[in-house]
Design a protein around this motif. Structure first.
Motif, PDB file in Angstrom:
ATOM      1  N   ARG A  77      -1.160  -1.376 -13.571  1.00  0.00           N
ATOM      2  CA  ARG A  77      -2.302  -1.338 -12.669  1.00  0.00           C
ATOM      3  C   ARG A  77      -1.828  -1.506 -11.225  1.00  0.00           C
ATOM      4  O   ARG A  77      -1.137  -2.468 -10.891  1.00  0.00           O
ATOM      5  CB  ARG A  77      -3.306  -2.422 -13.037  1.00  0.00           C
ATOM      6  CG  ARG A  77      -4.552  -2.417 -12.149  1.00  0.00           C
ATOM      7  CD  ARG A  77      -5.616  -3.331 -12.711  1.00  0.00           C
ATOM      8  NE  ARG A  77      -6.131  -2.807 -13.971  1.00  0.00           N
ATOM      9  CZ  ARG A  77      -6.933  -3.492 -14.781  1.00  0.00           C
ATOM     10  NH1 ARG A  77      -7.290  -4.732 -14.471  1.00  0.00           N
ATOM     11  NH2 ARG A  77      -7.365  -2.944 -15.897  1.00  0.00           N
ATOM     12  N   LEU A  78      -2.245  -0.582 -10.351  1.00  0.00           N
ATOM     13  CA  LEU A  78      -1.928  -0.656  -8.929  1.00  0.00           C
ATOM     14  C   LEU A  78      -2.987  -1.461  -8.188  1.00  0.00           C
ATOM     15  O   LEU A  78      -4.132  -1.563  -8.639  1.00  0.00           O
ATOM     16  CB  LEU A  78      -1.884   0.758  -8.330  1.00  0.00           C
ATOM     17  CG  LEU A  78      -0.697   1.634  -8.702  1.00  0.00           C
ATOM     18  CD1 LEU A  78      -0.960   3.074  -8.285  1.00  0.00           C
ATOM     19  CD2 LEU A  78       0.580   1.128  -8.059  1.00  0.00           C
ATOM     20  N   PRO A  79      -2.625  -2.025  -7.045  1.00  0.00           N
ATOM     21  CA  PRO A  79      -3.658  -2.615  -6.183  1.00  0.00           C
ATOM     22  C   PRO A  79      -4.616  -1.526  -5.729  1.00  0.00           C
ATOM     23  O   PRO A  79      -4.243  -0.348  -5.651  1.00  0.00           O
ATOM     24  CB  PRO A  79      -2.871  -3.195  -5.009  1.00  0.00           C
ATOM     25  CG  PRO A  79      -1.601  -2.407  -4.988  1.00  0.00           C
ATOM     26  CD  PRO A  79      -1.288  -2.095  -6.419  1.00  0.00           C
ATOM     27  N   SER A  80      -5.840  -1.890  -5.419  1.00  0.00           N
ATOM     28  CA  SER A  80      -6.810  -0.905  -4.949  1.00  0.00           C
ATOM     29  C   SER A  80      -6.478  -0.490  -3.529  1.00  0.00           C
ATOM     30  O   SER A  80      -5.752  -1.175  -2.799  1.00  0.00           O
ATOM     31  CB  SER A  80      -8.221  -1.482  -4.997  1.00  0.00           C
ATOM     32  OG  SER A  80      -8.370  -2.493  -3.999  1.00  0.00           O
ATOM     33  N   SER A  81      -7.026   0.639  -3.125  1.00  0.00           N
ATOM     34  CA  SER A  81      -6.820   1.083  -1.745  1.00  0.00           C
ATOM     35  C   SER A  81      -7.428   0.094  -0.756  1.00  0.00           C
ATOM     36  O   SER A  81      -6.891  -0.120   0.342  1.00  0.00           O
ATOM     37  CB  SER A  81      -7.422   2.476  -1.541  1.00  0.00           C
ATOM     38  OG  SER A  81      -8.811   2.480  -1.808  1.00  0.00           O
ATOM     39  N   LEU A  82      -8.530  -0.534  -1.137  1.00  0.00           N
ATOM     40  CA  LEU A  82      -9.141  -1.537  -0.268  1.00  0.00           C
ATOM     41  C   LEU A  82      -8.201  -2.720  -0.051  1.00  0.00           C
ATOM     42  O   LEU A  82      -8.068  -3.224   1.076  1.00  0.00           O
ATOM     43  CB  LEU A  82     -10.457  -2.015  -0.867  1.00  0.00           C
ATOM     44  CG  LEU A  82     -11.208  -3.110  -0.092  1.00  0.00           C
ATOM     45  CD1 LEU A  82     -11.581  -2.612   1.293  1.00  0.00           C
ATOM     46  CD2 LEU A  82     -12.439  -3.562  -0.866  1.00  0.00           C
ATOM     47  N   GLN A  83      -7.525  -3.163  -1.118  1.00  0.00           N
ATOM     48  CA  GLN A  83      -6.586  -4.275  -0.981  1.00  0.00           C
ATOM     49  C   GLN A  83      -5.459  -3.939  -0.011  1.00  0.00           C
ATOM     50  O   GLN A  83      -5.081  -4.760   0.831  1.00  0.00           O
ATOM     51  CB  GLN A  83      -6.007  -4.641  -2.351  1.00  0.00           C
ATOM     52  CG  GLN A  83      -6.974  -5.352  -3.277  1.00  0.00           C
ATOM     53  CD  GLN A  83      -6.374  -5.565  -4.652  1.00  0.00           C
ATOM     54  OE1 GLN A  83      -6.029  -4.607  -5.345  1.00  0.00           O
ATOM     55  NE2 GLN A  83      -6.258  -6.811  -5.064  1.00  0.00           N
ATOM     56  N   LEU A  84      -4.923  -2.719  -0.124  1.00  0.00           N
ATOM     57  CA  LEU A  84      -3.814  -2.345   0.766  1.00  0.00           C
ATOM     58  C   LEU A  84      -4.295  -2.200   2.206  1.00  0.00           C
ATOM     59  O   LEU A  84      -3.605  -2.605   3.150  1.00  0.00           O
ATOM     60  CB  LEU A  84      -3.162  -1.045   0.283  1.00  0.00           C
ATOM     61  CG  LEU A  84      -1.886  -0.649   1.032  1.00  0.00           C
ATOM     62  CD1 LEU A  84      -0.847  -1.752   0.993  1.00  0.00           C
ATOM     63  CD2 LEU A  84      -1.310   0.649   0.458  1.00  0.00           C
ATOM     64  N   LYS A  85      -5.482  -1.649   2.385  1.00  0.00           N
ATOM     65  CA  LYS A  85      -6.026  -1.517   3.740  1.00  0.00           C
ATOM     66  C   LYS A  85      -6.311  -2.882   4.360  1.00  0.00           C
ATOM     67  O   LYS A  85      -6.167  -3.067   5.574  1.00  0.00           O
ATOM     68  CB  LYS A  85      -7.295  -0.658   3.716  1.00  0.00           C
ATOM     69  CG  LYS A  85      -7.007   0.827   3.508  1.00  0.00           C
ATOM     70  CD  LYS A  85      -8.295   1.625   3.360  1.00  0.00           C
ATOM     71  CE  LYS A  85      -7.999   3.114   3.262  1.00  0.00           C
ATOM     72  NZ  LYS A  85      -9.216   3.919   3.031  1.00  0.00           N
ATOM     73  N   GLN A  86      -6.696  -3.840   3.555  1.00  0.00           N
ATOM     74  CA  GLN A  86      -6.926  -5.184   4.074  1.00  0.00           C
ATOM     75  C   GLN A  86      -5.604  -5.873   4.414  1.00  0.00           C
ATOM     76  O   GLN A  86      -5.521  -6.638   5.369  1.00  0.00           O
ATOM     77  CB  GLN A  86      -7.708  -6.018   3.054  1.00  0.00           C
ATOM     78  CG  GLN A  86      -9.164  -5.595   2.915  1.00  0.00           C
ATOM     79  CD  GLN A  86      -9.878  -6.312   1.795  1.00  0.00           C
ATOM     80  OE1 GLN A  86      -9.256  -6.805   0.839  1.00  0.00           O
ATOM     81  NE2 GLN A  86     -11.203  -6.395   1.891  1.00  0.00           N
ATOM     82  N   GLY A 131       5.088  -0.243  -4.186  1.00  0.00           N
ATOM     83  CA  GLY A 131       5.921  -0.384  -2.992  1.00  0.00           C
ATOM     84  C   GLY A 131       5.907   0.866  -2.141  1.00  0.00           C
ATOM     85  O   GLY A 131       5.931   0.800  -0.903  1.00  0.00           O
ATOM     86  N   GLY A 132       5.862   2.037  -2.781  1.00  0.00           N
ATOM     87  CA  GLY A 132       5.859   3.297  -2.039  1.00  0.00           C
ATOM     88  C   GLY A 132       4.597   3.488  -1.232  1.00  0.00           C
ATOM     89  O   GLY A 132       4.645   3.955  -0.081  1.00  0.00           O
ATOM     90  N   LEU A 133       3.462   3.130  -1.802  1.00  0.00           N
ATOM     91  CA  LEU A 133       2.203   3.242  -1.067  1.00  0.00           C
ATOM     92  C   LEU A 133       2.186   2.286   0.126  1.00  0.00           C
ATOM     93  O   LEU A 133       1.739   2.643   1.223  1.00  0.00           O
ATOM     94  CB  LEU A 133       1.029   2.948  -1.999  1.00  0.00           C
ATOM     95  CG  LEU A 133       0.756   4.000  -3.084  1.00  0.00           C
ATOM     96  CD1 LEU A 133      -0.243   3.455  -4.098  1.00  0.00           C
ATOM     97  CD2 LEU A 133       0.244   5.302  -2.470  1.00  0.00           C
ATOM     98  N   THR A 134       2.691   1.070  -0.091  1.00  0.00           N
ATOM     99  CA  THR A 134       2.742   0.099   0.999  1.00  0.00           C
ATOM    100  C   THR A 134       3.658   0.584   2.106  1.00  0.00           C
ATOM    101  O   THR A 134       3.306   0.551   3.304  1.00  0.00           O
ATOM    102  CB  THR A 134       3.225  -1.266   0.474  1.00  0.00           C
ATOM    103  OG1 THR A 134       2.352  -1.703  -0.567  1.00  0.00           O
ATOM    104  CG2 THR A 134       3.237  -2.306   1.583  1.00  0.00           C
ATOM    105  N   TYR A 180      -5.303   5.458   0.070  1.00  0.00           N
ATOM    106  CA  TYR A 180      -4.433   4.413   0.601  1.00  0.00           C
ATOM    107  C   TYR A 180      -4.058   4.639   2.068  1.00  0.00           C
ATOM    108  O   TYR A 180      -3.619   3.711   2.737  1.00  0.00           O
ATOM    109  CB  TYR A 180      -3.167   4.296  -0.245  1.00  0.00           C
ATOM    110  CG  TYR A 180      -3.419   3.715  -1.615  1.00  0.00           C
ATOM    111  CD1 TYR A 180      -3.414   2.340  -1.828  1.00  0.00           C
ATOM    112  CD2 TYR A 180      -3.684   4.540  -2.710  1.00  0.00           C
ATOM    113  CE1 TYR A 180      -3.654   1.799  -3.087  1.00  0.00           C
ATOM    114  CE2 TYR A 180      -3.931   4.013  -3.973  1.00  0.00           C
ATOM    115  CZ  TYR A 180      -3.915   2.644  -4.154  1.00  0.00           C
ATOM    116  OH  TYR A 180      -4.161   2.109  -5.398  1.00  0.00           O
ATOM    117  N   PHE A 181      -4.214   5.866   2.555  1.00  0.00           N
ATOM    118  CA  PHE A 181      -3.892   6.111   3.973  1.00  0.00           C
ATOM    119  C   PHE A 181      -4.768   7.171   4.626  1.00  0.00           C
ATOM    120  O   PHE A 181      -4.446   7.683   5.691  1.00  0.00           O
ATOM    121  CB  PHE A 181      -2.407   6.489   4.153  1.00  0.00           C
ATOM    122  CG  PHE A 181      -1.784   7.263   3.020  1.00  0.00           C
ATOM    123  CD1 PHE A 181      -0.915   6.635   2.144  1.00  0.00           C
ATOM    124  CD2 PHE A 181      -2.061   8.610   2.830  1.00  0.00           C
ATOM    125  CE1 PHE A 181      -0.328   7.335   1.089  1.00  0.00           C
ATOM    126  CE2 PHE A 181      -1.488   9.316   1.791  1.00  0.00           C
ATOM    127  CZ  PHE A 181      -0.608   8.662   0.917  1.00  0.00           C
TER     128      PHE A 181
END
Length: 358
Positions: A23-32, A129-132, A160-161
């Motif tokens: 399971r990946l983090p949600s896009s909202l989590q990464l944007k936050q 890690g790649g999305l981050t 995510y972006f």
């Protein structure tokens, strides 16, 4: 760059096909975690509007999407972006330069799928890690004052972006995809659809027409839940010519034929030319010849040619993804070196200024 968001532990093993699920983090989590400041949000909105103004003929500058075929090394990507930001300021009277920040790569069979998939370049596929890392790099480029562009290949990764982008490409192999047309209809920035690999533009034209309409489609919301997505339609689409199996399609005769077809279908005839791929025979040293041919067509009055795309890195050529890697050299398609890119764009800006003074 610090890739601190990681995938959650293994959640399921399917007995049917033994597929593993993380399971990946949600896009909202990464944007936050990696948010946009109010100032940068305003900057991106202004860049998107500048691209729209060029597409609509309200801004007479040329739009140039320029940068590596793909980003694989954060250090060389930021060095390139820093050089491009300085060049962008010098030619801003005649061109809007947009940094090509491609973090996904389509594959005909197998191979490295891009920074968002495999940031360590070793097949470990650390996608969290790649999305981050992808978001961190795009933010760094935006802080330099650059508009950012990418190709959106995996719709689930787009969230995510998507808030960072000023221009988006839909590739030759995905332009026909209903899923990508639906996604494009809900994006908040201009979208360029590439012609199909056969060189014909009918598929891309259909994509533009589809993306301009509202859709309801299956998707994922910002919290990672399955959702029905309702879109308003995207009026800011255009055609990207990249050649095809039969060769280039940027020449005067091809462009005239495409202009006539767009007029017949009552679709705005705004065209970008990809100076790489089949238009240059995948030879990066031929990109300047393509660029200058299209520039001459524009100087002679064809205002439907609103911009160009250049694959460019710090140094010319490409290399296999085998260590040790040469710094600043593409690991996917061959690129024009930055020095040659800078000469090309400075010369073009001066030609455009000369015409404006005449």
């Amino acid at each position: 760059m610090n890739s601190s968001v990681s995938a959650l532990p293994l959640s399921t093993i399917s007995p049917a096909n033994e597929a593993l699920t993380l399971r990946l983090p949600s896009s909202l989590q990464l944007k936050q975690q990696l948010p946009l400041s109010h100032l940068l949000t305003q900057q991106i909105a202004a860049h998107r509007q500048a691209v729209r103004a060029i597409l609509n003929g309200e801004d007479q500058r040329m739009l140039v999407i320029v940068g590596p075929c793909s980003i694989h090394d954060p250090q060389s990507a930021i060095e390139y972006a820093d050089k491009l930001a300085r060049l962008a300021r010098d030619v801003s009277d005649e061109m809007l330069l947009v940094m090509r920040a491609y973090v996904e790569k389509p594959r005909t069979t197998v191979g490295w799928k891009g920074l968002a998939y495999d940031p360590h370049l070793d097949g470990s596929d650390d996608m969290a890690g790649g999305l981050t890392l992808s978001r961190e790099l795009m933010l760094a480029m935006i802080r330099l004052g650059l508009p950012v562009a990418t190709e959106l290949l995996q719709p689930m990764a787009a969230g995510y972006f998507d808030d960072l982008l000023s221009w988006v490409a839909i590739g030759a192999r995905t332009t026909e995809s209903q899923i990508h047309r639906e996604m494009a209809s809900g994006l908040g920035m201009p979208v360029g659809f590439k012609n199909g690999t056969d060189g014909g533009v009918a598929i891309a034209v259909d994509a533009m027409r589809s993306a301009s309409h509202p859709h309801r489609h299956f998707g994922v919301d910002s919290q990672g839940h399955p959702a029905i997505i309702q879109t308003a339609g995207n009026a800011d689409t255009h055609l990207v010519l990249r050649g095809g199996h039969q060769g280039p399609n940027y020449d005067r005769e091809s462009v005239a034929r495409i202009n006539a077809e767009l007029d017949r279908l009552k679709i705005p005839d705004r065209i970008m030319v990809d100076c790489s791929h089949a238009n240059s025979g995948k030879d990066p040293s031929r990109q300047p010849a393509v660029f200058n041919d299209v520039l001459e067509q524009r100087l002679q009055g064809n205002r439907s040619l609103i911009g160009m795309m250049i694959e460019s890195h710090l140094f010319e050529g490409c290399q296999p993804l085998n260590p040790p890697l040469r710094y600043g050299v593409s690991v996917t398609d061959g690129c024009l070196g930055f020095d040659a890119t800078e000469r090309l764009l400075r010369d073009a800006a001066e030609r455009l200024r000369t015409q404006a003074r005449a």
